[in-house]
Design a protein around this motif. Sequence first.
Motif, short mmCIF file in Angstrom:
data_model
loop_
_atom_site.label_atom_id
_atom_site.label_comp_id
_atom_site.label_asym_id
_atom_site.label_seq_id
_atom_site.Cartn_x
_atom_site.Cartn_y
_atom_site.Cartn_z
N ASN A 133 0.46 -1.43 0.09
CA ASN A 133 0.03 -0.11 -0.29
C ASN A 133 0.67 1.05 -0.21
O ASN A 133 1.31 1.63 1.24
CB ASN A 133 -1.03 -0.04 1.40
CG ASN A 133 -1.53 1.48 1.25
OD1 ASN A 133 -1.52 2.42 1.11
ND2 ASN A 133 -3.35 0.65 1.19
N PHE A 134 1.16 1.89 -0.92
CA PHE A 134 1.92 2.28 -1.66
C PHE A 134 1.83 4.23 -0.19
O PHE A 134 2.60 4.11 0.31
CB PHE A 134 1.68 3.94 -2.94
CG PHE A 134 3.07 4.10 -3.22
CD1 PHE A 134 3.97 4.57 -3.03
CD2 PHE A 134 2.11 5.59 -2.61
CE1 PHE A 134 5.16 5.88 -3.36
CE2 PHE A 134 3.36 7.36 -3.01
CZ PHE A 134 4.57 6.88 -3.05
N GLN A 135 0.99 4.49 -0.29
CA GLN A 135 0.39 5.34 1.00
C GLN A 135 1.45 5.27 2.24
O GLN A 135 2.07 5.92 3.19
CB GLN A 135 -0.86 5.71 0.99
CG GLN A 135 -1.53 7.11 1.96
CD GLN A 135 -2.74 7.46 1.57
OE1 GLN A 135 -3.71 6.57 1.07
NE2 GLN A 135 -2.97 8.23 3.00
N GLN A 136 0.72 3.90 2.63
CA GLN A 136 1.14 3.46 3.94
C GLN A 136 3.17 3.51 4.28
O GLN A 136 3.74 3.23 4.81
CB GLN A 136 0.59 2.21 3.94
CG GLN A 136 -1.54 2.38 4.29
CD GLN A 136 -1.08 2.94 5.44
OE1 GLN A 136 -0.83 2.73 7.27
NE2 GLN A 136 -2.33 3.46 5.52
N GLU A 137 2.92 2.81 3.32
CA GLU A 137 4.18 2.41 2.93
C GLU A 137 5.47 3.99 2.77
O GLU A 137 6.66 3.90 3.50
CB GLU A 137 4.95 1.79 1.55
CG GLU A 137 4.73 0.80 0.91
CD GLU A 137 4.76 0.16 -0.25
OE1 GLU A 137 4.58 -0.97 -0.81
OE2 GLU A 137 5.28 1.28 -1.25
#
Length: 285
Positions: A133-137
Amino acid sequence: KRSLEFSGLPVFYSKIPFPQTTHALILQNFEVALQKYKPTYIYLDHISSQPAITMPLESMIDLCRRTPSVKEIAVDAAHALGNIATKISVEKQYDVDFYFTNLHKWAFASHSVCALYSRLPLEHVVLSWDAGNFQQECRWSGTRDYAAYVSAYEALCQLEQWRSDQSLDVATYNSRGIVAAAADLRSAWDVGPAYDEDECASSMIMLKLPPHLDLSHDRPGVPDTSGLGIRSRLRSQYNIEAAVAAFPVLRENMKQEEGFLRLSHAVYTSDDDITRLRDAILEMR
């Protein structure tokens, strides 16, 4: 540029004429470059840094989309948010694949915060928690202090809510301020406009400098290590920070150099700041 060249991919440029810049000239050169090089990936500035020029972005994107070879478009809008607008809706305004803008330059956030829009799925280059999950990464990137990250919300609220004594928002206040300041400085320095200011200026504007200044130590994007340049002397002798550089200019078929200063107007810029800059340039030799 270095990453692409390291991968063996060619990099081509569309030349932006300066001074005497107009949107028509920018688009003319850009269309020629698109037809000549037939690129697949396009990297555009929304507002260039030095010289500071607001690009005809929508028209440039339209030219790209009408060029069959173009597959992806990225826009570097580091100076956009808080400068020309307090809100930018990328999906509604610009038909691009990537768009990123800084919040620490004009939007009151701590250094350094960047907002990124992507039409395509992304993956962080260094994975930690929450992979997939890019936003969480992006929340946990090693041991970096993420205080700037959490400042973004309050900064954007301040950007949206700030009003001048005349109830002007940030972008309008700075736009009017830069026009008035530029007119005063041009008159005091007895110089004409550097380009089409209605098209190319934002909360930043390029100003011609008087011809009496020695600009041999001031080059665009090159630090002055001698301490003798106009920018260095403005900083050390007058406590003024302003980007100054000599640019090549074609006059009567002869190439010569002329000096230009990038003037910025923020909500904290005062009339006294402009007056001190005016008098410093007149005093310097």
